[in-house]
Every structure is written in C-alpha cells, then in structure tokens.
Motif scaffolding. Structure first.
Motif, short mmCIF file in Angstrom:
data_model
loop_
_atom_site.label_atom_id
_atom_site.label_comp_id
_atom_site.label_asym_id
_atom_site.label_seq_id
_atom_site.Cartn_x
_atom_site.Cartn_y
_atom_site.Cartn_z
N VAL A 57 0.85 -1.18 0.00
CA VAL A 57 0.00 0.00 0.00
C VAL A 57 0.89 1.24 0.00
O VAL A 57 1.94 1.26 0.65
CB VAL A 57 -0.95 0.01 1.22
N VAL A 58 0.51 2.23 -0.76
CA VAL A 58 1.24 3.50 -0.78
C VAL A 58 0.51 4.46 0.16
O VAL A 58 -0.69 4.70 -0.01
CB VAL A 58 1.28 4.10 -2.20
N PRO A 59 1.20 5.00 1.18
CA PRO A 59 0.53 5.97 2.07
C PRO A 59 -0.11 7.09 1.26
O PRO A 59 0.43 7.52 0.23
CB PRO A 59 1.68 6.49 2.94
N GLU A 60 -1.25 7.57 1.70
CA GLU A 60 -2.00 8.55 0.92
C GLU A 60 -1.21 9.81 0.62
O GLU A 60 -1.34 10.39 -0.47
CB GLU A 60 -3.29 8.90 1.66
N TYR A 61 -0.40 10.26 1.54
CA TYR A 61 0.33 11.50 1.32
C TYR A 61 1.43 11.35 0.27
O TYR A 61 2.06 12.35 -0.12
CB TYR A 61 0.92 12.03 2.65
#
Length: 430
Positions: A57-61
């Motif tokens: 998962v890629v952090p939203e920021y």
C-alpha cells in the motif's frame, strides 16, 4: 485383619486406577474439544495464510491523485455532495463514478454538462433486488440484525462513502488491486444462517473491473477510513481502529468459516498491505460515536508527522452531548500517545465541539503530491461559519498545514447530515 487391610488397599488402588482413568479420559475429551475448536478456528486462518500474496500500500500523502473512485447510493443521481470537490481536483485527475443501473443514463447525461465531465467515467452496478431470503445487517454494538425479507430490497445499496469500501494496493506484478472486507454493511442468503451463496453488499465495486481493478477479499471486517498508513524511519505502519477486531469477531460468531480469529487479524493486515507493523489503537474498546473512524481523528501528512484533532470550546453548553464529547477527548489522548510512541510528531488541528457533533473534521482531508509540479497539496474541508471564532480557527489550521509544506486547496462542505466528510467520499487509487 490382613485380608481386610489388603482388601482396603486393593480397593484404594482400584479407586486410584479408576480415578486416573477418569482423569485421563477427561483430559483427552477436553483436549479433543480444544483441538476441534482450534482446528475450526485455524482452518480459515491456515487457508488465508497459504493463499495470501503480499501486496504493497502507498501511504495517501505519497499518492498523486491521478485516479479516484467515487460512488452514489443506489437510486441517487445527485452530485450535490461531490460538485465542489470535483471542481477542486487537479486537471489531470481521472474520476470513476459508480452509480446504480436505474440512474445510469441520467447521471451520464447530466455529467456531460459539468466542468469535469470530460474526465469522468460513469460506471454502473446492478442493485440485485431480492424479495425473499434473509438479510444480515451489522450493528457493531449489538451484532447482526437478522431480518426475513418480505418486500423487494436492493442488496447492492451502494454508498456515498467510497473510502470505506476498499483499500487500493499494488500487487507483485505492479497491477492495482482493491482489498475489501467480506461485506460493507450487510449480507444476504437464501436460507437463514446458510453460508452457501452469500451475497455481499460490496460486490457493486465489480463495476470497476472495466478499469482494470480487481477485487481481493480478506476475512477481516474493516472500513478503509479506519486504517491509516504511514512510514516512520523506513518502517511502514498500519494504524487500525479497534472496531476492526470487534466487527471481525461479530462476523465470525455468525459465519465462523468466513472470518479469521482475533489472533491472526494483525498478521493478515500486515501481509496484505505490506506493513512492517500493525497497531490497534485502544484495543478492546469500542470507538466513540462521534469519532467512529480514524480519518476523523488524524491524518498523516509526512513520514514523521500526524495532524490530530483537538477538541476546543467549552462542552458544558452542549448539555446532553457533554458525555459523548468527553469520550472523544479521552480517545484522542490515547491516539496521541499511540502515535507518539510510534515516532510521529503531533500537530494539533483545532476542531470546535459544534463541528464534532456534525462529524465535521478538518483532518478528514486528502494530502497528495501534484503529479505535474511535485508540490505537496492538500484538499482541506471548509465548513460554514457558525460562531465568530470559526474563521480564526480555520485560518490557524490552514497556517499549520502550510507550515508543514502544503499548499491548501479549500473545499467548501455543506452542512453534514450524513455522518461523513471529504476524505470519506474519495478513494484515491494512485
């Protein structure tokens, strides 16, 4: 006398032997029962341990807001909740909009006349109307409400809050996947308590397969807005609200073959999302009524920084709500302690009580990196001014986000009567 003593000793030996046999039998019985229970619990666990593949998962920021998914509740064609938000998106953002089949043509025609019509794909889902069978509706305080259907009901009821339906991940072959829980709010079965042919209310997102997004279900009941990801000192951490465990346990009680045991929930989350650590915030306690998801409590804006809701203003003037607000304040203390222990710097984002009572949170924002300029930006919800200090509070919060290197994109939110916000409506794919 010898014979009497001998008989008594022999009797004691026999009793002793019988006692041993009974004890051993009891132990064997209990052990078998334990092993059968353990096998029942571990069967589903082992199944998912063997079948899982590690995603990332890629952090939203760290996402760019290139592609987003939004949706409308079944039968709804109004974009009033989304209009301001859509206008504030970068010009390069592609919008996938899921709507029910009965309003598909109306929405497709109306969206052509909007400023964002040329970058919006309208996708439809079948509502799957059922007139019989059994509906299971989750109440995370009381369990499943079990109702026998007598009138037509749409099982694929859709939602305004697409954030909660799935979490986007990158698979080992670099393809995008949608990780979902077994259901969102309810399930349907033809026969009561039958696990055969269960229909899950989140199957409506299969309409996104036309965009190359495939669904990957895990046996953990979660909402996307209740898991937040961050990277601290090179370590990826998944922060989860405690209701993830509570709701999975409730689901397991009714459908034991469909959910894993509590002991493996964090392992499933870690493996599925490529997290080095999974942190359950305030484990064992139900999340507050006024702060039921973590995206109302905080937003992570950098590898080492989290902006956390801080309740301000006197709660006494709110009478019956005072106790509920105090629960939120105590919960936020635990949130701060947990985040700080994980290495995050805390920045307080002031939020008046009257906003909290309407589920209006400034941290319900969407940070991203502009794909064209590389600039850090944040879609920040802005609410109606109700008292004189609201304007000053907003300015102070904007200054805090600006000091963290963000350019603010304000999004005016209408008075919230649906218990959701800006971040709840958008699921950012990449």
């Amino acid at each position: 006398m010898y014979r009497i003593i001998s008989d008594r000793i022999s009797g004691k030996k026999n009793c002793f032997h019988i006692g041993i046999k009974l004890t051993v039998s009891l132990i064997v019985f209990l052990l078998q029962s334990y092993l059968l229970t353990l096998f029942a619990d571990s069967h589903i666990d082992a199944k998912y341990q063997l079948n899982r593949k590690q995603y990332q998962v890629v952090p939203e920021y760290k996402r760019n807001l290139k592609n987003i998914v939004v949706s409308l509740k079944a039968g709804s064609s109004s974009l009033d909740l989304h209009h301001e938000m859509f206008k504030r998106l970068p010009s390069y953002t592609n919008i996938s909009l899921l709507v029910s089949n009965d309003v598909y043509e109306d929405v497709r025609e109306s969206i052509k006349r909007t400023p964002y019509g040329n970058k919006t794909s309208v996708l439809k889902y079948n509502t799957e109307i059922k007139s019989d069978g059994t509906l299971y509706i989750l109440d995370n305080a009381k369990g499943f409400a079990v109702k026998d259907l007598q009138n037509p009901v749409p099982i694929q009821i859709g939602t305004f809050w697409m954030q909660d339906i799935f979490i986007p991940v990158i698979s080992p072959d670099r393809a995008m996947k949608m990780v979902t829980p077994p259901f969102h709010m309810c399930l349907w079965s033809k026969d009561k308590f039958s696990r055969d042919n269960l229909i899950h209310d989140n199957d409506f997102i299969q309409g996104l397969m036309i965009k190359g997004l495939k669904q990957c279900e895990i046996p953990v009941v979660f909402n996307g807005g209740n898991i937040r990801f961050g990277e601290i000192s090179g370590k990826r951490i998944a922060f989860c609200g405690s209701d993830v465990l509570l709701n999975t346990s409730i689901f397991r009680e009714t459908f034991p073959d469909e959910a894993v045991s509590d002991s493996i929930v964090t392992d499933i989350i870690a493996e599925t999302f490529g997290a080095d650590e999974v942190v359950i915030i305030d484990e064992g306690t139900k999340q507050p009524y006024y702060m039921f998801h973590l995206d109302q409590a905080f937003v992570i804006v950098a590898d080492s920084v989290a902006c956390v809701t801080r309740v301000i203003e006197n709660t006494h003037e709110y009478g019956k709500h005072k106790a509920g607000i105090e629960v939120v304040e105590n919960y936020l203390k635990k949130v701060r302690k947990t985040l700080a222990a994980s290495g995050l710097k805390i920045v307080d984002i002031d939020t008046p009580v009257h906003n909290i009572l309407r589920q209006e949170y400034y941290v319900n924002a969407i940070p991203f990196i502009d794909a064209e300029t590389g600039e850090k930006k944040i879609l920040l919800p802005v609410y109606d001014t109700r008292i004189k200090s609201d304007k000053e509070i907003l300015e102070n919060n904007i200054n805090k986000f600006t000091s963290l290197g963000y350019r603010i994109i304000p999004v005016t939110m209408k008075e919230n009567i649906l218990r959701g916000g800006l971040h709840c409506m958008i699921n950012v794919i990449d």
